[in-house]
Write an enzyme that holds these catalytic residues in place. Structure first.
Site, short mmCIF file in Angstrom:
data_model
loop_
_atom_site.label_atom_id
_atom_site.label_comp_id
_atom_site.label_asym_id
_atom_site.label_seq_id
_atom_site.Cartn_x
_atom_site.Cartn_y
_atom_site.Cartn_z
N TYR A 179 -33.26 82.35 63.68
CA TYR A 179 -34.36 83.32 63.67
C TYR A 179 -33.78 84.62 64.23
O TYR A 179 -33.31 84.64 65.38
CB TYR A 179 -35.50 82.87 64.58
CG TYR A 179 -36.29 81.67 64.08
CD1 TYR A 179 -35.84 80.37 64.28
CD2 TYR A 179 -37.50 81.84 63.41
CE1 TYR A 179 -36.56 79.27 63.84
CE2 TYR A 179 -38.23 80.73 62.96
CZ TYR A 179 -37.76 79.46 63.18
OH TYR A 179 -38.48 78.38 62.73
N LYS B 126 -45.58 76.07 61.56
CA LYS B 126 -46.63 75.17 62.05
C LYS B 126 -47.67 74.79 61.00
O LYS B 126 -48.48 73.88 61.23
CB LYS B 126 -47.35 75.81 63.25
CG LYS B 126 -46.50 75.88 64.49
CD LYS B 126 -46.21 74.49 65.02
CE LYS B 126 -45.19 74.47 66.13
NZ LYS B 126 -44.22 73.41 66.03
N PRO C 180 -45.92 82.08 59.18
CA PRO C 180 -44.92 81.02 59.05
C PRO C 180 -43.88 80.95 60.17
O PRO C 180 -43.16 79.95 60.27
CB PRO C 180 -44.24 81.32 57.71
CG PRO C 180 -44.48 82.77 57.49
CD PRO C 180 -45.79 83.09 58.13
N HIS D 142 -32.85 68.05 63.33
CA HIS D 142 -32.31 69.25 63.99
C HIS D 142 -32.64 69.19 65.48
O HIS D 142 -33.79 69.09 65.87
CB HIS D 142 -32.90 70.52 63.36
CG HIS D 142 -32.23 70.87 62.07
ND1 HIS D 142 -31.90 72.15 61.72
CD2 HIS D 142 -31.80 70.09 61.07
CE1 HIS D 142 -31.30 72.14 60.54
NE2 HIS D 142 -31.23 70.90 60.12
N TYR E 171 -42.28 74.27 69.87
CA TYR E 171 -41.58 74.19 68.58
C TYR E 171 -41.53 72.74 68.09
O TYR E 171 -41.73 72.47 66.91
CB TYR E 171 -40.16 74.77 68.71
CG TYR E 171 -39.52 75.06 67.36
CD1 TYR E 171 -39.72 76.28 66.72
CD2 TYR E 171 -38.72 74.11 66.73
CE1 TYR E 171 -39.15 76.54 65.49
CE2 TYR E 171 -38.14 74.36 65.49
CZ TYR E 171 -38.36 75.59 64.88
OH TYR E 171 -37.80 75.85 63.65
#
Ligand code: APR
Ligand code: PHB
Length: 393
Positions: A204, A300, A296, A75, A388
């Site tokens: 998100y 991580k 969550p 991704h 990220y």
């Protein structure tokens, strides 16, 4: 009591414990993994599935990257939505070419088991009453029972990879530990369904009704979450109610694309930030969820377990190869430096995207402004993207 011996006694056959035993084995170091549950139980746990490049490299080095590279999905970005607005975090361009791999933790654990089996690694399941002894001296050992038979496993070091509720952290004198904790006033209600994902990338979503996350495991397996109060009853959340709630939290265009179907798993997870300092006591070393928990948001947990195992395995390898204890002495400090940064990131993503019951109108405006700033600022996006994809080990 039967006496046995290994070099490193590992408590817990989650990803931390299995990966450590695999890396040690490849460097000629013998270990035994003691796991309280059976293998089906360990493999039945469904957790996040976004792997940083540090972890994928480590898995390849551990000889278990083949299936991940074949079926995992790279991704290069993900979306953040706020109300009806949506913008993309282009991980690849913001980080100079870094991406993440979407591959479920359950699959990672399955691959690790397969590798341990292929190398005749010892994983003892249904080990009851595992207890570390002598961790202050140089001859530690573990006692446990299997099927009513008692065992004593002598070792040089003990690795506590037994998760948040394990025995390792609990066996360190309380006065030697400092713990930091934040419990969030909500959880995540998660659904796994054999439906095509809403999008090729993760979404998100922040909304007045609470946070939602659209994730996936493969082209025909979707993973969705909605923020929920901690005291809800799963029985009050039939699939239809879940899908309606999820749609209500997504931008209209995304909601219209959602393909729903029967859930094949549904569960509630609380959100917690937790850190133990130090991550070592004498000859006992803590790694993964035994030492720290992240909420969550940002995925991580597994990635942090992997960086701990990287530091711990290299320290142990140095000790056995050169007799050097430098890595063991600095393990806790090195691991914690990275842990705290991931804690900061997970906490900030959680604050950015969830609704907090105690928030005042001013707090809500600040949150909306954070999102608006992030959507328009390359500098802010770069900071988010760098975290990220994962900070360097
Ligand atoms: N004796 C033996 N085994 C134990 C004991 C005990 N007393 N207590 C717990 N265990 C086992 C658990 O059954 C579990 O299989 O230790 C294992 C710990 O595994 P995880 O909880 O998966 O922890 P870890 O390997 O550190 O993996 C971290 O898991 O929770 C996620 O977000 C987290 O993705 C991250 C990853
Ligand atoms: C998941 O797919 O389960 C997942 C993905 C990303 C997250 C958390 C969970 O941030």
């Amino acid at each position: 009591m039967q006496d046995t011996r290994t070099q490193v006694g590992i408590i817990g056959a989650g990803p931390s414990g299995l990966l450590l035993s695999q890396l040690l084995h490849l460097n000629g170091i013998d270990s035994v993994v003691l796991e309280r549950r059976d293998r089906d139980y360990v493999l039945g746990r469904i957790r996040a599935g976004v792997l940083e490049q540090g972890l994928t490299d480590l898995l390849r080095r551990a000889g278990i990257g083949e299936r991940m590279d074949r079926v995992g999905e790279i991704h290069a970005g993900f979306a953040i939505a706020g109300g009806d607005k949506e913008f993309r975090i282009d991980l690849e361009s913001l980080t100079g070419g870094q991406t993440v791999m979407v591959y479920g933790q359950t699959e990672v654990t399955r691959d690790l088991y397969q590798a341990r089996d292929a190398m005749q690694g010892t994983v003892v399941h249904e080990a009851d009453g595992v207890t570390p002894h002598g961790i202050d001296g140089d001859a530690p050992y573990l006692t446990y029972e299997v099927g009513g038979e008692a065992f004593r496993l002598h070792c040089d070091f003990i690795a506590g990879c037994d998760g948040f509720h394990g025995v390792s952290r609990a066996s360190i004198p309380v006065e030697s530990l400092r713990t930091y904790e934040k419990v969030y006033p909500f959880g995540w209600l998660g659904v796994l369904s054999e439906t095509p994902p809403i999008d090729e990338e993760l979404i998100y979503a922040h909304s007045d009704r609470g946070f939602a996350l659209c994730s996936l495991r493969s082209r025909m397996l979707s993973r969705y979450y909605v923020q929920c109060p901690l005291d809800i009853d799963l029985a009050d959340w039939p699939d239809d109610r879940f899908w309606d709630e999820l749609k209500a939290r997504l931008p209209r265009a995304a909601a219209e694309r959602l393909v729903t179907g029967p859930s094949i798993e549904k569960s509630i997870a609380p959100l917690r930030s937790f850190v133990t300092e130090p991550m070592q006591h004498g000859r006992l070393f803590l790694a993964g969820d035994a030492a720290h928990i992240v909420p969550p948001t940002g995925a991580k947990g597994l990635n942090l377990a992997a960086s701990d195992i990287h530091y711990l395995s290299t320290a142990l390898i140095d000790w056995y190869r050169d007799g050097s204890d430098a890595g063991l002495k600095t393990y806790s400090d090195r691991a914690l430096a990275r842990v705290w940064k991931a804690e900061r990131f997970s906490w900030s993503m959680t604050k950015l995207l969830h609704t907090f019951p105690e928030d005042q109108p001013f707090d809500r405006r600040m949150q909306e402004t954070e999102l608006a700033y992030l959507s328009g600022s390359k500098a802010a996006q770069m900071a988010l993207a760098e975290n990220y994809v994962g900070l360097p080990y």
